[in-house]
Each structure stands twice: as C-alpha cells, then as structure tokens.
Design an enzyme around this catalytic site. Structure first.
Site, PDB file in Angstrom:
ATOM      1  N   ASP A 206      -2.660  11.883  -1.755  1.00  0.00           N
ATOM      2  CA  ASP A 206      -3.707  11.140  -2.882  1.00  0.00           C
ATOM      3  C   ASP A 206      -2.928  10.163  -3.397  1.00  0.00           C
ATOM      4  O   ASP A 206      -3.187   9.765  -4.461  1.00  0.00           O
ATOM      5  CB  ASP A 206      -4.220  12.135  -3.696  1.00  0.00           C
ATOM      6  CG  ASP A 206      -5.522  11.503  -4.262  1.00  0.00           C
ATOM      7  OD1 ASP A 206      -5.863  12.312  -5.441  1.00  0.00           O
ATOM      8  OD2 ASP A 206      -6.045  10.714  -4.014  1.00  0.00           O
TER       9      ASP A 206
ATOM     10  N   LYS B   8      -2.918   3.893  -1.334  1.00  0.00           N
ATOM     11  CA  LYS B   8      -3.529   4.181   0.135  1.00  0.00           C
ATOM     12  C   LYS B   8      -2.640   3.411   1.130  1.00  0.00           C
ATOM     13  O   LYS B   8      -2.583   4.090   2.334  1.00  0.00           O
ATOM     14  CB  LYS B   8      -4.832   3.596  -0.134  1.00  0.00           C
ATOM     15  CG  LYS B   8      -5.904   4.266  -1.053  1.00  0.00           C
ATOM     16  CD  LYS B   8      -5.591   5.629  -1.139  1.00  0.00           C
ATOM     17  CE  LYS B   8      -6.095   6.234  -2.438  1.00  0.00           C
ATOM     18  NZ  LYS B   8      -5.661   7.746  -2.822  1.00  0.00           N
TER      19      LYS B   8
ATOM     20  N   ASP C 285      -7.054  12.337   0.829  1.00  0.00           N
ATOM     21  CA  ASP C 285      -8.173  11.789  -0.028  1.00  0.00           C
ATOM     22  C   ASP C 285      -8.530  10.354   0.314  1.00  0.00           C
ATOM     23  O   ASP C 285      -7.686   9.734   0.609  1.00  0.00           O
ATOM     24  CB  ASP C 285      -7.979  12.069  -1.478  1.00  0.00           C
ATOM     25  CG  ASP C 285      -8.903  11.735  -2.342  1.00  0.00           C
ATOM     26  OD1 ASP C 285      -9.096  11.715  -3.635  1.00  0.00           O
ATOM     27  OD2 ASP C 285     -10.285  11.982  -2.156  1.00  0.00           O
ATOM     28  N   ASN C 286      -9.588   9.882   0.019  1.00  0.00           N
ATOM     29  CA  ASN C 286     -10.265   8.500  -0.123  1.00  0.00           C
ATOM     30  C   ASN C 286     -10.139   7.921   1.159  1.00  0.00           C
ATOM     31  O   ASN C 286      -9.798   6.656   1.293  1.00  0.00           O
ATOM     32  CB  ASN C 286      -9.206   7.651  -0.942  1.00  0.00           C
ATOM     33  CG  ASN C 286      -9.254   8.348  -2.528  1.00  0.00           C
ATOM     34  OD1 ASN C 286      -8.080   8.662  -2.809  1.00  0.00           O
ATOM     35  ND2 ASN C 286     -10.346   8.449  -3.091  1.00  0.00           N
TER      36      ASN C 286
ATOM     37  N   GLU D 187     -15.153  10.393  -6.448  1.00  0.00           N
ATOM     38  CA  GLU D 187     -15.096  11.351  -7.358  1.00  0.00           C
ATOM     39  C   GLU D 187     -16.201  10.618  -8.600  1.00  0.00           C
ATOM     40  O   GLU D 187     -16.140   9.639  -9.111  1.00  0.00           O
ATOM     41  CB  GLU D 187     -13.869  11.352  -8.064  1.00  0.00           C
ATOM     42  CG  GLU D 187     -13.024  10.293  -8.380  1.00  0.00           C
ATOM     43  CD  GLU D 187     -12.021  10.061  -7.215  1.00  0.00           C
ATOM     44  OE1 GLU D 187     -12.403  10.456  -5.985  1.00  0.00           O
ATOM     45  OE2 GLU D 187     -10.971   9.404  -7.539  1.00  0.00           O
TER      46      GLU D 187
HETATM   47  C1  LIG Z   1      -5.153   8.822  -7.462  1.00  0.00           C
HETATM   48  S1  LIG Z   1      -4.105   9.171  -8.300  1.00  0.00           S
HETATM   49  C2  LIG Z   1      -3.647  10.900  -8.058  1.00  0.00           C
HETATM   50  C3  LIG Z   1      -4.790  11.767  -8.525  1.00  0.00           C
HETATM   51  C4  LIG Z   1      -4.458  13.300  -8.332  1.00  0.00           C
HETATM   52  N1  LIG Z   1      -3.870  13.609  -6.943  1.00  0.00           N
HETATM   53  C5  LIG Z   1      -5.699  14.000  -8.515  1.00  0.00           C
HETATM   54  O1  LIG Z   1      -6.643  14.231  -7.863  1.00  0.00           O
HETATM   55  O2  LIG Z   1      -5.889  14.497 -10.044  1.00  0.00           O
HETATM   56  C6  LIG Z   1      -2.668   8.270  -7.630  1.00  0.00           C
HETATM   57  C7  LIG Z   1      -1.192   8.712  -8.082  1.00  0.00           C
HETATM   58  O3  LIG Z   1      -0.250   8.279  -7.024  1.00  0.00           O
HETATM   59  C8  LIG Z   1       0.862   7.818  -7.913  1.00  0.00           C
HETATM   60  N2  LIG Z   1       1.665   7.119  -6.796  1.00  0.00           N
HETATM   61  C9  LIG Z   1       1.294   6.053  -5.952  1.00  0.00           C
HETATM   62  N3  LIG Z   1       2.250   5.675  -5.149  1.00  0.00           N
HETATM   63  C10 LIG Z   1       3.266   6.754  -5.129  1.00  0.00           C
HETATM   64  C11 LIG Z   1       4.362   6.841  -4.724  1.00  0.00           C
HETATM   65  N4  LIG Z   1       4.756   6.152  -3.619  1.00  0.00           N
HETATM   66  N5  LIG Z   1       5.306   8.169  -4.867  1.00  0.00           N
HETATM   67  C12 LIG Z   1       4.816   8.726  -6.096  1.00  0.00           C
HETATM   68  N6  LIG Z   1       3.642   8.500  -6.523  1.00  0.00           N
HETATM   69  C13 LIG Z   1       2.859   7.612  -6.304  1.00  0.00           C
HETATM   70  C14 LIG Z   1       0.427   6.770  -9.099  1.00  0.00           C
HETATM   71  O4  LIG Z   1       1.257   6.284 -10.034  1.00  0.00           O
HETATM   72  C15 LIG Z   1      -0.920   7.643  -9.396  1.00  0.00           C
HETATM   73  O5  LIG Z   1      -0.660   8.469 -10.711  1.00  0.00           O
HETATM   74  O1  LIG Z   2      -7.300   3.196  -5.501  1.00  0.00           O
HETATM   75  C1  LIG Z   2      -7.882   3.567  -6.408  1.00  0.00           C
HETATM   76  C2  LIG Z   2      -8.509   2.849  -7.429  1.00  0.00           C
HETATM   77  C3  LIG Z   2      -8.775   1.499  -7.110  1.00  0.00           C
HETATM   78  C4  LIG Z   2      -9.313   0.508  -8.063  1.00  0.00           C
HETATM   79  C5  LIG Z   2      -9.731   1.253  -9.227  1.00  0.00           C
HETATM   80  C6  LIG Z   2      -9.307   2.508  -9.413  1.00  0.00           C
HETATM   81  C7  LIG Z   2      -8.833   3.222  -8.643  1.00  0.00           C
HETATM   82  C8  LIG Z   2      -8.415   5.013  -6.311  1.00  0.00           C
HETATM   83  C9  LIG Z   2      -9.736   5.273  -6.433  1.00  0.00           C
HETATM   84  C10 LIG Z   2      -9.964   6.730  -6.154  1.00  0.00           C
HETATM   85  C11 LIG Z   2      -8.988   7.628  -5.801  1.00  0.00           C
HETATM   86  O2  LIG Z   2      -9.526   9.068  -5.558  1.00  0.00           O
HETATM   87  C12 LIG Z   2      -8.000   7.495  -5.852  1.00  0.00           C
HETATM   88  O3  LIG Z   2      -7.065   8.075  -5.472  1.00  0.00           O
HETATM   89  C13 LIG Z   2      -7.298   6.001  -6.320  1.00  0.00           C
HETATM   90  N1  LIG Z   2      -5.954   5.652  -5.945  1.00  0.00           N
HETATM   91  O4  LIG Z   2      -5.728   4.757  -6.966  1.00  0.00           O
HETATM   92  O5  LIG Z   2      -5.221   6.287  -5.361  1.00  0.00           O
HETATM   93 MG   LIG Z   3      -7.912   9.982  -4.579  1.00  0.00          MG
END
Ligand SMILES: C[S@@+](CC[C@H](N)C(=O)[O-])C[C@H]1O[C@@H](n2cnc3c(N)ncnc32)[C@H](O)[C@@H]1O
Ligand SMILES: O=C(c1ccccc1)c1ccc(O)c(O)c1[N+](=O)[O-]
Ligand SMILES: [Mg+2]
Length: 214
Positions: free
Chosen positions: A141, A144, A169-170, A199
């Site tokens: 997650d 992407k 996810d996603n 979400e």
């Molecule tokens: C969508 S959020 C995670 C949401 C969380 N899994 C939840 O469902 O509550 C994505 C997170 O991945 C982190 N991230 C993105 N690329 C990463 C990487 N290559 N290594 C570690 N963290 C990363 C971002 O900083 C961000 O906090």
């Molecule tokens: O990439 C986005 C995103 C793109 C544009 C604005 C806000 C979030 C996002 C949206 C829903 C997700 O569940 C999620 O995991 C992500 N993410 O950042 O990894």
């Molecule tokens: Mg997600």
C-alpha cells in the site's frame, strides 16, 4: 505553524479513542476521515476485506509496505496472535512519528516493528535485521509505481515461499496496471480481485490477493 493532516488525525484518536482499544482507534480514524478530512488509509470497507484475509492466513511473519498514520498497521496487528510481529516500512519521518503514536495508543507496540526507510533499501535487509526467512503475508500500500519492483525484489531476496499471500491496495484507483498485469499473467502467482471502493468514497477500487506458487 499550521498542523499537518496526520497530526490532526492523531489528535482525533487521542480525543475520541480509548487507550489500549484498537477498535476504538480504527473507528476514531474512520470517523475523522469521513466527517472531517479524507486521508489515504485503506478505510473501513476495504479494511474489512483486509481483516478477513489476515484472519484466513494467520501469518506468523507479516510485512506492510507503507505505514502512513498506522491505520492498517493497527487493523492487521490487532488480529495477530501473541508472539507474531508485523514489520511495517515508512520512509516519511513525519508520517512515521505519527504512526508510532497511533500504534502505541492502540496498545499494539509489542506486535509491530515500524522501520523508517525506503522499501527498496530495507527489503534486502529483512533477513539480517530480523532473521526473517520468508513472509507469510505482505500488505502492499505504498506509492503505486513501487508495487511491481518491490515484489520482484521480494522474490529475488527469496522472502516469499509457496503459499505466501500478497494483498495489494488501490489496484483500480489510483491503479497499479503494471503490477496487476504481472500477478495476473505470471505462472508464479494465482490472483483474485476483491471489488470495493476507494476509502470513504463511492469511487470503485479494490484489493488484489495473490498467492505465490513458488
Ligand atoms: C497510502 S499511504 C499508507 C496507508 C496505510 N497502509 C493505511 O492503510 O493506513 C502510503 C505510504 O507509503 C509511504 N511510502 C511510499 N513509498 C514508499 C517506499 N518506497 N518505502 C517506504 N514507504 C513508502 C508514503 O510515505 C505513505 O505514508
Ligand atoms: O496515491 C494516492 C493519492 C493520490 C492523490 C491524492 C491523494 C492520494 C493514494 C490514494 C488512495 C490510497 O489508498 C493510497 O494508498 C494512495 N497512495 O498515495 O498510496
Ligand atoms: Mg491505499
């Protein structure tokens, strides 16, 4: 200076949830994201699918790529039996700092190991850092464009075994086309799509569950 969204989300947990009660932490975050500010947690609808897969797998070793505020970390860790550990990777220090407090508020700090750093750097160190041979379960997650390179890295590092479960996810929104194409066409995976919604919205999204066949 203005607070950040993760800081406001943490405040909502501290004001609305009960210390040591993971379900109340989950509910407080979902309420905040529905009624105050959208945030990119997996959310309650996809979160229920995540719960069912975790319960089915009963992992002894689990990895999460992308912690953010620790919402899915709490969802997963609350279901793990004693003695099992969830390793979660987060490269944004500000997000990691909030996540640590959310995880601690839920009382799950002994079941979670949050490692600050980039997945591409940390995955090859899992064995030396934690003595992990293979992961039973991986929740994907993070950004992407990293899904595909990171599962290839997990394969190269021999961190997957016959039967390891990947849950991504996603796969529809924002979408991970290269990852989907790979796990759906590779002879090394058996994949299944769980249709849901982005979400806290009515937009279609879903989770892809893939079993590594070895
Ligand atoms: C969508 S959020 C995670 C949401 C969380 N899994 C939840 O469902 O509550 C994505 C997170 O991945 C982190 N991230 C993105 N690329 C990463 C990487 N290559 N290594 C570690 N963290 C990363 C971002 O900083 C961000 O906090
Ligand atoms: O990439 C986005 C995103 C793109 C544009 C604005 C806000 C979030 C996002 C949206 C829903 C997700 O569940 C999620 O995991 C992500 N993410 O950042 O990894
Ligand atoms: Mg997600």
């Amino acid at each position: 200076t203005r607070s950040t969204r993760p800081q406001r989300l943490l405040r909502a947990v501290q004001q609305k949830a009960i210390k040591g009660d993971p379900q109340s932490v989950i509910s407080a975050i979902d309420y905040f994201c529905r009624h105050s500010e959208w945030a990119m947690n997996v959310g309650d609808e996809k979160g229920s699918i995540l719960d069912s897969v975790v319960c089915e797998v009963c992992p002894t070793t689990a990895l999460e790529l992308g912690t953010y505020c620790g919402y899915s970390t709490v969802r997963i860790a609350r279901l793990l039996p004693p003695g099992t550990k969830l390793i979660t990777l987060e490269f944004n220090p500000a997000f990691a700092a909030v996540a640590r407090q959310v995880i601690e508020y839920a009382g799950l700090q002994n079941k979670v190991c949050l490692v600050e750093g980039a997945s591409g750097d940390l995955i090859p160190k899992m064995c030396q850092m934690f003595g992990i041979k293979t992961f039973d379960f991986v929740f994907i997650d993070h950004w992407k464009d990293r899904y595909l390179p990171d599962i290839k890295l997990l394969e190269e590092c021999q961190l997957l075994r016959k039967g390891s479960i990947l849950l991504a996810d996603n796969v529809i929104c924002p979408g991970t086309p290269e990852y989907l194409e790979y796990v759906r066409n590779s002879p090394h995976y058996e994949s299944k799509y769980f249709k849901s919604h982005l979400e806290y919205t009515k937009v279609e999204d879903g989770l892809e569950k893939s079993v590594f066949l070895g």
